[in-house]
Design an enzyme around this catalytic site. Structure first.
Site, mmCIF file in Angstrom:
data_model
loop_
_atom_site.group_PDB
_atom_site.id
_atom_site.type_symbol
_atom_site.label_atom_id
_atom_site.label_comp_id
_atom_site.label_asym_id
_atom_site.label_seq_id
_atom_site.Cartn_x
_atom_site.Cartn_y
_atom_site.Cartn_z
ATOM 1 N N ARG A 188 49.945 18.710 53.323
ATOM 2 C CA ARG A 188 51.136 19.025 52.067
ATOM 3 C C ARG A 188 49.905 19.883 50.902
ATOM 4 O O ARG A 188 50.524 20.644 50.656
ATOM 5 C CB ARG A 188 51.827 18.429 51.475
ATOM 6 C CG ARG A 188 52.990 19.199 50.523
ATOM 7 C CD ARG A 188 53.986 17.873 49.881
ATOM 8 N NE ARG A 188 54.932 19.017 48.751
ATOM 9 C CZ ARG A 188 55.589 19.467 48.661
ATOM 10 N NH1 ARG A 188 56.507 19.889 50.229
ATOM 11 N NH2 ARG A 188 56.604 20.766 48.419
ATOM 12 N N LYS A 212 43.647 10.527 44.267
ATOM 13 C CA LYS A 212 44.310 11.238 45.420
ATOM 14 C C LYS A 212 44.550 12.495 45.133
ATOM 15 O O LYS A 212 44.172 13.643 44.973
ATOM 16 C CB LYS A 212 44.653 10.526 46.626
ATOM 17 C CG LYS A 212 45.456 12.027 47.714
ATOM 18 C CD LYS A 212 46.865 10.752 48.186
ATOM 19 C CE LYS A 212 46.963 12.577 49.138
ATOM 20 N NZ LYS A 212 48.673 11.644 49.566
ATOM 21 N N ASN A 213 45.544 12.361 44.458
ATOM 22 C CA ASN A 213 46.686 13.399 43.385
ATOM 23 C C ASN A 213 45.959 14.578 42.952
ATOM 24 O O ASN A 213 45.910 15.261 42.900
ATOM 25 C CB ASN A 213 48.104 13.101 42.763
ATOM 26 C CG ASN A 213 49.030 12.076 43.686
ATOM 27 O OD1 ASN A 213 48.871 12.774 45.138
ATOM 28 N ND2 ASN A 213 49.918 11.579 43.580
ATOM 29 N N ASP A 221 54.658 13.473 53.735
ATOM 30 C CA ASP A 221 55.454 12.728 53.944
ATOM 31 C C ASP A 221 56.923 13.400 53.928
ATOM 32 O O ASP A 221 56.860 14.301 53.232
ATOM 33 C CB ASP A 221 55.169 11.814 52.726
ATOM 34 C CG ASP A 221 53.442 10.114 52.149
ATOM 35 O OD1 ASP A 221 53.183 10.269 53.508
ATOM 36 O OD2 ASP A 221 53.732 10.437 51.708
ATOM 37 N N MET A 241 63.942 10.893 42.783
ATOM 38 C CA MET A 241 63.188 12.079 43.060
ATOM 39 C C MET A 241 62.736 12.373 44.250
ATOM 40 O O MET A 241 63.169 14.066 44.522
ATOM 41 C CB MET A 241 61.709 12.460 42.230
ATOM 42 C CG MET A 241 62.168 12.461 40.468
ATOM 43 S SD MET A 241 60.269 11.877 40.039
ATOM 44 C CE MET A 241 59.549 13.443 40.335
ATOM 45 N N ASP A 263 55.806 7.718 42.506
ATOM 46 C CA ASP A 263 54.505 6.826 43.776
ATOM 47 C C ASP A 263 54.743 5.809 43.605
ATOM 48 O O ASP A 263 54.321 4.936 45.009
ATOM 49 C CB ASP A 263 53.294 7.614 43.771
ATOM 50 C CG ASP A 263 53.304 8.811 44.309
ATOM 51 O OD1 ASP A 263 54.734 9.061 45.015
ATOM 52 O OD2 ASP A 263 52.320 9.210 44.147
#
Length: 439
Positions: free
Chosen positions: A97, A22-23, A121, A343, A321
């Site tokens: 985002r 996905k990223n 998120d 983070m 993640d």
């Protein structure tokens, strides 16, 4: 609002293949705006966030053709910049985002880019300063409409290469700046750049399009600007976050699972981190084989006997993640662990759901939680939950699949944002999961 009904306590067995990352997909898809020539991308995951970005590209005038499962052609030869200031874009862009990364290639190619404050998120503050400070250093002017929460950058005379030190190794920030700098005049150096595999993939793709980026894989990128970019073919890596999710699922449900075609060389610390939790992983070619952990798994302490800490860090550190997955896996381990989420300050707030299921967790503060594992001596209990975000959602799903009884998870649209057809794929290896669509 959709719902999953999960009958837990069943062992799973079989093979599962990870989706495209996905990223990476969100970065790569934005890069198609950098050229008027055809770009073909393979292994695109069929998930909500990615599909929403493809829809935004279509509204921008990109010609999109589906060539097969996960394979698309994109031609950006007639981009409609007026869409960027439309009410429709303000609504669509603010819900995703990843849409922020369209600004870099638009700024480089057309001299301007606009974006509403993006969503995503709710895991704490995720500022955008790194992106826009990078654009400003390249010569763009910046404006922000506070009332409409709308950002704009413009460089009508083009961008100029420069040296910059990023204030944080932001993945999306680095990607956005790289996408802008590849067509700037002169040379740009980016120090403290992110170097995740997905950012490396973006740089390799841009180089195949004619960009001149060196230092790929390090935190110092040097970019020699070019006048234009051409087309290319690109294949997206398997999703490392999904791979880590399936490792955690196998351990928690004492299941024998093979994860196919994982691209071991791009997994970094992920296999070793799960091994520190006592989970057995076997490398079989490019697959991961996880045997049934019928005797459980024991967390390794440090050599001086102190409690293991699992913390996130920029690559090549452990990805944030997967901390939610690690946390839920530790609820049934033998031993204790400290989870340190450095983070994001709101990512651990889902642990109250696990505590309701019988997990022994102390939330020390917004960034740290201590987990005291049950060693399967006490099974988690089924309950009704609401998925707050993608990663917490998959963690709660794993907990439900291991729990005794039938659990309900609402707001599964959050899980669908990051995991492709997850209920169908889990049923294929024996999971008792039913999707209930809202009326």
């Amino acid at each position: 609002m959709g719902t999953f009904q999960i009958e837990g306590g069943h062992k799973l067995k079989g093979e599962i293949r990870p989706q495209g990352a996905k990223n990476e997909a969100l970065q790569i898809l934005c890069a198609v705006l950098a050229t008027p020539e055809e770009v073909v991308i393979d292994n695109i995951p069929d998930i909500r966030d990615v599909n929403k970005l493809i829809e935004i590209l279509g509204n921008l005038g990109v010609k999109i053709q589906k060539l097969g499962k996960g394979k698309y052609s994109f031609v950006s030869d007639d981009v409609k910049l007026e869409y960027l200031e439309s009410e429709l874009f303000k609504k669509e862009g603010s819900s995703l985002r990843g849409s922020i990364m369209i600004v870099g290639p638009l700024l480089a190619r057309f001299g301007k880019g606009y974006i509403p404050r993006p969503g995503g998120d709710k895991i704490g503050r995720r500022r955008l300063d790194t992106h826009f400070e990078g654009f400003i250093k390249l010569g763009a002017t910046f404006r922000y409409n506070r009332e409409e929460r709308f950002y704009g950058v413009e460089a009508p005379n083009g961008l100029t290469g420069t040296d910059m030190l990023l204030d944080q190794a932001s993945v999306t920030g680095t990607a956005n700046i790289v996408l802008a700098a590849v067509m700037a005049k002169g040379t740009t150096t980016i120090y403290n750049a992110a170097c995740e595999p997905y950012l490396q993939q973006l740089c390799k793709m841009l180089n195949s399009m004619g960009a001149k980026i060196s230092g790929v894989g390090s935190n110092l990128l040097t970019i020699e600007g070019v006048e234009s970019l051409g087309g290319c073919h690109h294949r997206i890596l398997p999703d490392m976050i999904e791979i880590g999710s399936w490792i955690g699922l196998a351990a928690m449900t004492k299941s024998e699972i093979t994860i196919k075609d994982v691209s071991w060389k791009d997994l970094g610390l992920i296999p070793e981190t799960f091994r520190k939790l006592g989970i057995t992983l076997e490398k079989q070619g490019d697959d991961i084989y996880i045997p049934s952990h019928d005797e459980g798994y024991e967390i390794q302490g440090y050599i001086d006997g102190s409690t293991l800490t699992v913390a996130d860090a920029p690559w090549p550190g452990f990805t944030p993640d997967l901390l939610s997955i690690v946390l839920v896996v530790c609820t049934q381990a033998k031993g204790n662990v400290l989870i340190h989420q450095k983070m994001f300050e709101s990512r651990l707030f889902f642990v109250d759901k696990l505590i309701d299921m019988g997990a022994r967790i102390i939330l020390c503060d917004p960034h740290r939680a201590t987990v005291m594992g049950h060693n399967f001596q006490s099974q988690l209990k089924a309950t009704t939950m609401v998925s707050p975000d993608i990663r917490a959602g998959i963690s709660l799903l794993i907990a439900a699949l291991s729990a005794k009884g039938t659990s309900i998870i609402h707001n599964i649209e959050q899980i669908d944002r990051g995991y492709e057809n997850i209920d169908e794929r889990l049923r294929a290896i024996g999971a008792k999961i039913t999707r209930i669509e809202s009326a």
